[in-house]
Design an enzyme around this catalytic site. Sequence first.
Site, PDB file in Angstrom:
ATOM      1  CE1 TYR A 144      -3.717   2.455   0.530  1.00 58.20           C
ATOM      2  CE2 TYR A 144      -2.497   3.250   2.441  1.00 58.20           C
ATOM      3  CZ  TYR A 144      -3.535   3.393   1.538  1.00 58.20           C
ATOM      4  OH  TYR A 144      -4.376   4.485   1.637  1.00 58.20           O
ATOM      5  CG  ASP A 239       5.908   3.884   0.842  1.00 58.57           C
ATOM      6  OD1 ASP A 239       6.169   4.603   1.830  1.00 58.57           O
ATOM      7  OD2 ASP A 239       4.756   3.702   0.398  1.00 58.57           O
ATOM      8  CE  LYS A 271       1.801   4.761   8.345  1.00 60.83           C
ATOM      9  NZ  LYS A 271       0.429   4.601   8.718  1.00 60.83           N
TER      10      LYS A 271
HETATM   11  C1  LIG Z   1       3.908   2.265   3.272  1.00 59.92           C
HETATM   12  C2  LIG Z   1       2.861   3.339   3.225  1.00 59.92           C
HETATM   13  N1  LIG Z   1       2.906   4.247   2.242  1.00 59.92           N
HETATM   14  C3  LIG Z   1       1.994   5.237   2.168  1.00 59.92           C
HETATM   15  C4  LIG Z   1       0.987   5.333   3.094  1.00 59.92           C
HETATM   16  C5  LIG Z   1      -0.025   6.432   2.986  1.00 59.92           C
HETATM   17  O1  LIG Z   1       0.157   7.356   4.019  1.00 59.92           O
HETATM   18  P1  LIG Z   1      -1.044   8.301   4.479  1.00 59.92           P
HETATM   19  O2  LIG Z   1      -2.049   7.434   5.156  1.00 59.92           O
HETATM   20  O3  LIG Z   1      -0.388   9.286   5.415  1.00 59.92           O
HETATM   21  O4  LIG Z   1      -1.574   8.960   3.261  1.00 59.92           O
HETATM   22  C6  LIG Z   1       0.905   4.412   4.125  1.00 59.92           C
HETATM   23  C7  LIG Z   1      -0.177   4.476   5.119  1.00 59.92           C
HETATM   24  O5  LIG Z   1      -0.346   3.652   5.955  1.00 59.92           O
HETATM   25  C8  LIG Z   1       1.881   3.386   4.196  1.00 59.92           C
HETATM   26  O6  LIG Z   1       1.857   2.460   5.164  1.00 59.92           O
END
Ligand SMILES: Cc1ncc(COP(=O)(O)O)c(C=O)c1O
Length: 434
Positions: A144, A239, A271
Site C-alpha cells: 500500500y 516507501d 508517520k
Molecule cells: C507504506 C505506506 N505508504 C503510504 C501510506 C499512505 O500514508 P497516508 O495514510 O499518510 O496517506 C501508508 C499508510 O499507511 C503506508 O503504510
Amino acid sequence: MNITESKSWHSRAKLSIPGGVSSPVRAFHAVGGTPRYFVSGVGSRIRDIDGNEYIDLVNSWGPMILGHAHPAVLEAVQSTTKNSFSFGAPNKNEVLLAEEILRRVPSCDRARFVSSGTEAVMTAVRLARAATNRNLIVKFAGCYHGHSDALLVQAGSGVATLGLPNSPGVTPGQTQDTIVLDYNDFQAVEDIFQLRGSEIAAIITEATPANMGLVPPAEGFNKFLADTVHKHGALLILDEVMTGFRISPGGWWGKYGHQEGWEADIYTFGKVIGGGFPIAALAGKAEIMDLLAPMGPVYQAGTLSGNPIATAAGLATLENCTSEVYDQLDNSARVIGAGISAALSAANVNHSYQTGGNLFSFFFKQGLVSNFDDAKKQNTDAFSVFFNSMLQQGIYLPPSAFEAWFVSNAITAQDVASILAAAKVAAEATAASL
Ligand SMILES: Cc1ncc(COP(=O)(O)O)c(C=O)c1O
C-alpha cells in the site's frame, strides 16, 4: 465492557460521515462490533469516551512511537502554537526537520514536505517519471502506497481489509502505466525488465511490506530491486512511510540497506516524522529532488506543507528517538510477539508470526506468508475472534488481519505482562471458535 457512548456517537457519525469514519479500516467492518471513540491517551494507554482503558498496539498506525502525549512533544507543540498555527511561508522548524532526516539518511541531499504519505508517494512517482522521461511504474500486490489513483491497484491496508481488488473511480487510463507483480518474485521482476526495461521509470516498494500483514523481504530482495532498476536506468522508490525512523535511527534502509550495500533513489517518509501530526516527506539526491518546482519543472505544492506545528512535533519526536529507544522498541516487540505466538501455539491455533524489525503481525494460517496471495489465505474469522477477545480485555490491536502491529516506547513491563495474559485467554477463545 460498557461502550454506550461509543455506540451512540458511531450511530450519529454514520449520518454525517460515510461509514462514520474518516479512514475505512477504523470502522471495524472486518472484525465486527463498534469502533471506540477515544478521548485521551498517556504513554502506552488510551481511554475511550465510556472511560474504558486500553493498552495501545496501534499507536495511530505508527506515529506515536514515543507513546501518547509525550512531554517533550507536547511542550514543542504547545510552545509553537502560541505563535500562530500556520503562515503558508517558510519557517525554521521545517529546515531543522529536513536536516534531521538528511542526517539520518546520508544518501539523501534534500527533503520536501507534504501533508500525507499519499502525497509523498504521489510526488515521488511524478518525480521518477520526470527524471527518467519514462512512464511505467512497477509495484507489488499487497503493498500500500496511499490512495493516489495510479497506485490503487491490488493494494494492501484498507483495500485488502475490505477485499476490494481495485477501486471504482480509478480509470483504466490512470493505471495503464502501473505494472503489478507478486512480492518476493525475483523472476517476475527480471522478466518485466527484460521485456519493457527501457520504458520503466521506477519500482516502488515498501521497505518491508506491512500493509498485507507483515511480509519480510526475502534475503537480498531489496538489493536485487536496486541493482535491477539501476542496470536499466530506472529508479527505486523506497516507501518508508511506515518503517521510516521506526525500525532504526535511519529507518529500514539505515538498518538493512546500508549493511546490504544498496541505496534507493527516492525515499518517502511519514508517520513518525510528524509525531501524530499530518506531515510526510520525500527525499533523495539533489539531482533528482531539484527537479521539483521552483528549482525545476516538476510541480508540487501544499497550503499547509511544512506546517510549523507539525514540523515541531516531528522534530521533537525524532530528537527523542535515541538508540536506547530503538533498543527498547525492538525488545518490547520481540517479547510481545514471541509471547503471543507461544500462547497461540499452546492453544493449538495455526498461525505464522512474522516480523520486520520491530513491526510484526500474525497470520492465522500455517506456513510463511511471502506475498499477497498467501496473505489472502489466512483465516480472517479466527483473527476477528482473537481481536475481539483482546479488545474486551483492554488491549487495542489493529482492527484488521492485513495490518502490522505497532509498539511504542512507553510500553512498560506491566503492560507486557497484561498483553500476554490477555493473549492466553484470546488464544483459547480462538481455538474454541475453530
Ligand atoms: C507504506 C505506506 N505508504 C503510504 C501510506 C499512505 O500514508 P497516508 O495514510 O499518510 O496517506 C501508508 C499508510 O499507511 C503506508 O503504510
